[in-house]
Design an enzyme around this catalytic site. Structure first.
Site, PDB file in Angstrom:
ATOM      1  N   GLU A  19       0.821  -1.210   0.000  1.00 43.91           N
ATOM      2  CA  GLU A  19       0.000   0.000   0.000  1.00 43.91           C
ATOM      3  C   GLU A  19       0.858   1.266   0.000  1.00 43.91           C
ATOM      4  O   GLU A  19       0.543   2.247  -0.673  1.00 43.91           O
ATOM      5  CB  GLU A  19      -0.921   0.025   1.226  1.00 43.91           C
ATOM      6  CG  GLU A  19      -2.008  -1.044   1.232  1.00 43.91           C
ATOM      7  CD  GLU A  19      -1.572  -2.334   1.898  1.00 43.91           C
ATOM      8  OE1 GLU A  19      -0.338  -2.592   1.981  1.00 43.91           O
ATOM      9  OE2 GLU A  19      -2.451  -3.094   2.328  1.00 43.91           O
ATOM     10  N   ILE A 439      25.177  -6.488 -23.142  1.00 42.38           N
ATOM     11  CA  ILE A 439      25.161  -7.319 -21.938  1.00 42.38           C
ATOM     12  C   ILE A 439      24.024  -8.333 -21.946  1.00 42.38           C
ATOM     13  O   ILE A 439      24.021  -9.291 -21.193  1.00 42.38           O
ATOM     14  CB  ILE A 439      25.094  -6.419 -20.684  1.00 42.38           C
ATOM     15  CG1 ILE A 439      26.221  -5.378 -20.704  1.00 42.38           C
ATOM     16  CG2 ILE A 439      25.171  -7.222 -19.401  1.00 42.38           C
ATOM     17  CD1 ILE A 439      27.613  -5.950 -20.831  1.00 42.38           C
ATOM     18  N   SER A 441      20.103  -7.806 -22.256  1.00 38.33           N
ATOM     19  CA  SER A 441      18.721  -7.374 -22.428  1.00 38.33           C
ATOM     20  C   SER A 441      18.636  -6.136 -23.325  1.00 38.33           C
ATOM     21  O   SER A 441      19.534  -5.309 -23.345  1.00 38.33           O
ATOM     22  CB  SER A 441      18.073  -7.083 -21.073  1.00 38.33           C
ATOM     23  OG  SER A 441      18.776  -6.080 -20.407  1.00 38.33           O
ATOM     24  N   GLU A 492      16.514 -10.960 -24.467  1.00 39.94           N
ATOM     25  CA  GLU A 492      15.858 -11.329 -23.190  1.00 39.94           C
ATOM     26  C   GLU A 492      14.410 -10.852 -23.077  1.00 39.94           C
ATOM     27  O   GLU A 492      13.919 -10.591 -21.982  1.00 39.94           O
ATOM     28  CB  GLU A 492      16.689 -10.834 -21.985  1.00 39.94           C
ATOM     29  CG  GLU A 492      18.084 -11.442 -21.938  1.00 39.94           C
ATOM     30  CD  GLU A 492      18.913 -10.975 -20.740  1.00 39.94           C
ATOM     31  OE1 GLU A 492      18.338 -10.657 -19.686  1.00 39.94           O
ATOM     32  OE2 GLU A 492      20.155 -10.943 -20.875  1.00 39.94           O
ATOM     33  N   HIS A 702      22.715   3.627 -16.978  1.00 37.23           N
ATOM     34  CA  HIS A 702      21.752   4.073 -15.967  1.00 37.23           C
ATOM     35  C   HIS A 702      21.251   5.480 -16.242  1.00 37.23           C
ATOM     36  O   HIS A 702      20.375   5.972 -15.567  1.00 37.23           O
ATOM     37  CB  HIS A 702      22.383   3.975 -14.577  1.00 37.23           C
ATOM     38  CG  HIS A 702      22.862   2.586 -14.279  1.00 37.23           C
ATOM     39  ND1 HIS A 702      24.113   2.156 -14.649  1.00 37.23           N
ATOM     40  CD2 HIS A 702      22.253   1.533 -13.708  1.00 37.23           C
ATOM     41  CE1 HIS A 702      24.254   0.884 -14.298  1.00 37.23           C
ATOM     42  NE2 HIS A 702      23.142   0.483 -13.725  1.00 37.23           N
TER      43      HIS A 702
HETATM   44  N1  GLN Z   1      22.039 -10.142 -18.917  1.00 34.23           N
HETATM   45  C1  GLN Z   1      21.368  -9.295 -18.001  1.00 34.23           C
HETATM   46  C2  GLN Z   1      20.770  -8.098 -18.719  1.00 34.23           C
HETATM   47  O1  GLN Z   1      21.345  -7.619 -19.633  1.00 34.23           O
HETATM   48  C3  GLN Z   1      22.288  -8.809 -16.907  1.00 34.23           C
HETATM   49  C4  GLN Z   1      21.542  -7.961 -15.927  1.00 34.23           C
HETATM   50  C5  GLN Z   1      22.386  -7.436 -14.780  1.00 34.23           C
HETATM   51  O2  GLN Z   1      23.571  -7.375 -14.849  1.00 34.23           O
HETATM   52  N2  GLN Z   1      21.773  -7.056 -13.710  1.00 34.23           N
HETATM   53  O3  GLN Z   1      19.741  -7.589 -18.354  1.00 34.23           O
HETATM   54 ZN    ZN Z   2      24.809  -5.491 -14.983  1.00 33.14          ZN
END
Ligand code: GLN
Ligand code: ZN
Length: 762
Positions: A19, A439, A441, A492, A702
């Site tokens: 909540e 990496i 995704s 992914e 990020h």
């Molecule tokens: N292979 C994952 C992605 O690319 C790795 C995610 C992560 O490092 N937290 O989302």
């Molecule tokens: Zn990562």
């Protein structure tokens, strides 16, 4: 108040149906006003206090509630807001600006609370801050708790030594602890003001820093600090509470200060806290004994716990013994009440926060010989549940057991050493120096999330869902080919979360519907429950990877989550060593690695995003952790043929102190973060070298900002100063799933262009 027998260190606040999360997010979006947010908060506080009152817990905190984080609340109470927020008049706006930033100000930093998955706001301190203590929030909650029927509400504060050790300085590189002489008077002022709240005040001062090795530099300060604080007001009884590991060093000092009692964790201390029982007994201080697990969710064993309490009683007079959870119940989900999908078997193994309160009260009655006939039945039921858990076929899997009996032979690096493997791999894949990749995704769009929801809710069928995912993969592959990335990924799209995706397909792992735990602010996670022997009934990723590979001639990386990360982000069974569970997960991942390589996937990434998170608080425990974590990674990957290239990924750069372990993992390629952290890691590589191939992220995913070609070139050149091109991979620093395509496309395009530019001059 009468003798305190039971004590709750703290309770969660996000709410059993999250909540508070929803109210906060609505408030931030401007959809509700402050009054509505406050109404929800008040309702939650009342409910949480009522749970504790209903269970009959004696010491209940009035101010464990927080809109964002209790360290941030402490910063506000002490008046330690950083200057950049001071011009914000409105208190609430200022509070949330510190937590989340606003258009003119960056948020305060956030970091992991000890070895939990909870994150706190890092205090930013400097010399001569013009701080002003303000207890209005505590006062409000104190009165509110009294109104709700708590006679002597307990006040919780974070201790000065923990606050300082967890802080950073904005004015110098000196340790924040040097500011103690300026901060301690604020605490004195705080206590003085608290003392006027009531005739008698129970004050819990949390000092979890005492369970870390930092305690060794603090012992003198502990004595002075707690002697000073104890002398502020006669009507305040100070209890210094520690958790997450043993606090023997601090306990030895604290017994010689005038505090009322000490809280020790008897679950995560490896038996060490028993060493200080004698001195605690001799001091005549109260002992708050943390004996109900506050970090994990398995039902307590009452027989074992009663027996343990009886050994405590041999040393400590039972009138000085207070029973408590091992830490705040913030770290486990709220209640089993709404779990309708878990099997009744699995449910009978579990105890969440509300159930923990009942356990605590029951244990107390049993311990003090006050159990009712009903209690006797509860105990019998408990014995039965535990016995069932120990023998149930959903927990014990003979096939897994058989495999595990020869696990030792798998605890080794790959047979062919890296130097030979990498030659074969270069021959096979023929990628150039500075190979580009990502990496794993790609953006998880709103539409994708909706399709996944629709599939889960039965609105669309499996075929429709699979076709949709295939379309996503297809266009993702096409995009990567168009911009000419060297090593591709499938994106992914079929995964909601890197651990959940695997957990849902593994035997021995269950998911709750409502088992949310606060991670930070309004963010919660729902960790998998690893309750039994883990195995993989069938391939988990093979079809998607093969489909993706069929769309391109370039190498397609298979994408798996590593055993250590699955372990560290789950609630792990407590009836066998964590290492055993980790090896079992490793076997399941190993099978997947083998299926992938036999199915034509030549590069396989085994992500270990949470490898570092599992590091214990005490250095003395570090070697054990590193050993089983490494072994687990080896088990998962040493099935790879020499020409199969194993990648791994970690999302942080602060592994200067664990770099030997990282290298020992023996992954052919590792991708890591460096962009955000000012290339600290590069200095380490320069100093010590690194054997395997490595992709230090060249830009920060990020941030929504698109990096220019020029700045990526600069970053690559910085890398080339410490490592040869042949060893380097070029990639972003983490997965792209939280970004939008509009950011991802130009960023990756620039990345590839930058590489092509740099390659010209190699
Ligand atoms: N292979 C994952 C992605 O690319 C790795 C995610 C992560 O490092 N937290 O989302
Ligand atoms: Zn990562």
């Amino acid at each position: 108040m009468n003798n305190i027998e039971t004590w709750n260190i703290g309770f969660g606040r996000i709410g059993e149906k999250r909540e508070l999360k929803f109210a906060l997010e609505k408030y931030w979006r401007g959809e509700i006003d402050i009054n509505e947010l406050e109404e929800t908060s008040k309702m939650l506080r009342k409910r949480h206090w009522q749970y504790q009152l209903d269970s009959g817990i004696d010491a209940i905190s009035c101010n464990d509630f927080s809109w964002y984080d209790q360290t941030l609340d402490m910063i506000v109470t002490l008046g330690l807001e950083p200057d950049r927020f001071k011009s914000i008049e409105n208190k609430t706006d200022r509070y949330f600006a510190m937590a989340r930033g606003d258009k003119d100000r960056t948020a305060m930093e956030m970091t992991k609370w000890f070895n939990t998955n909870y994150h706190y706001i890092v205090p930013e301190l400097k010399d001569n801050m013009s701080a002003k203590v303000d207890i209005s929030n505590i006062k409000k909650l104190y009165l509110e708790a009294k109104e709700c029927g708590i006679k002597s509400p307990k006040v919780n504060i974070i201790g000065p030594l923990t606050l300082l050790e967890n802080a950073k300085r904005s004015d110098s590189s000196m340790s924040p602890i040097t500011l103690l002489s300026q901060i301690l008077p604020l605490y004195e002022e705080l206590l003085k003001e608290l003392s006027s709240l009531d005739d008698n005040i129970i004050l819990q001062i949390d000092e979890p820093i005492f369970v870390t090795d930092s305690v060794n530099e603090l012992t003198l300060l502990i004595r002075d600090t707690y002697t000073t604080l104890s002398s502020v007001a006669d009507n305040i009884k100070i209890y210094v509470v520690t958790y997450f590991d043993h606090a023997t060093e601090a306990a030895k000092v604290l017994v010689n200060t005038p505090i009322e009692g000490i809280g020790l964790d008897f679950i995560y201390d490896d038996g060490k806290n028993l060493e200080v029982l004698d001195i605690v007994a001799k001091s005549g201080k109260k002992l708050i004994a943390g004996i109900i697990d506050g970090r994990n969710i398995w039902k307590s064993n009452f027989e074992a716990k009663t027996e343990f309490l009886n050994t405590l009683k041999e040393k400590i007079d039972s009138s000085n013994l207070i029973l408590s959870p091992s830490c705040s119940l913030l770290h486990i989900p709220f209640t089993l009440k709404y779990e309708e999908k878990l099997s009744s078997e699995i449910k009978s193994y579990l105890s969440f926060a509300v159930e923990r309160l009942d356990e605590l009260a029951l244990l107390n009655r049993v311990f003090r010989g006050k159990e009712s006939t009903n209690d006797k039945e509860l105990l019998a039921q408990n014995r039965e549940d535990l016995a069932k858990r120990a023998t149930n076929s959903d927990v014990i899997d003979s096939k897994v057991q058989t495999r595990m009996s020869s696990i030792d032979s798998l605890k080794q690096k790959r047979e062919v050493p890296f130097a030979q493997r990498i030659k074969l791999q270069h021959q096979k894949f023929g990628y150039e120096p500075l190979a580009t990749t990502t990496i794993g995704s790609f953006p998880q769009t709103k539409e994708l999330r909706k399709v996944r929801r629709d599939f889960k809710n039965g609105v669309i069928n499996k075929e429709e869902y699979n076709n949709y995912i295939k379309e996503q993969i297809k266009s993702c592959v096409k995009f990567q080919e168009d911009i000419d990335i060297d090593v591709l990924v499938h994106g992914e799209f079929e995964r909601n979360d890197m651990v959940e995706y695997f957990g849902e397909q593994l035997n021995g792992v269950a998911f709750s519907q409502n088992g949310w735990v606060q991670s930070y602010g309004s963010r919660c996670v729902k960790p998998p429950l690893i309750y039994g022997d883990v195995s993989r009934p069938k391939p988990m990723t093979l079809e998607w990877s093969q489909y993706a590979q069929s769309l391109t001639k370039k190498p397609m990386k298979g994408m798996l989550t590593g055993p250590v990360t699955i372990l560290n982000w789950s609630f792990v069974r407590d009836d066998q060593p964590r290492s055993t569970t980790c090896y079992q997960i490793a076997l399941a991942i190993r099978d997947e690695v083998d299926d992938l390589q036999n199915g034509g996937i030549g590069m396989i990434q085994v992500d270990e995003a949470a490898f570092k998170e599992g590091y214990p608080l005490r250095t003395s425990k570090r070697a054990d952790y590193e050993k089983f974590a490494l072994e687990s990674f080896w088990i998962a990957t040493n099935v790879a043929k020499p020409e199969t290239q194993i990648h791994t990924h970690m999302c942080y750069s602060e592994f200067n102190d664990i770099i030997d372990t990282i290298e020992a993992m023996d992954a052919d390629v590792i991708s890591i973060e460096t962009a955000r952290s000012g290339n600290v890691l590069l200095r380490v590589f320069k100093a010590r070298g690194y054997e395997m191939e490595i992709g230090p992220g060249v830009y920060d995913i990020h941030s929504p900002r698109v990096p220019s070609i020029k700045e990526i070139i600069k970053q690559i050149e910085a890398l080339l100063e410490v490592l040869p091109a042949r060893q380097l991979w070029i990639n972003p620093d983490c997965g792209l799933k939280t970004r939008a395509w509009a950011e991802v496309e130009p960023s990756l395009e620039n990345m590839v262009k930058a590489v092509k530019e740099v390659r010209k001059s190699l």
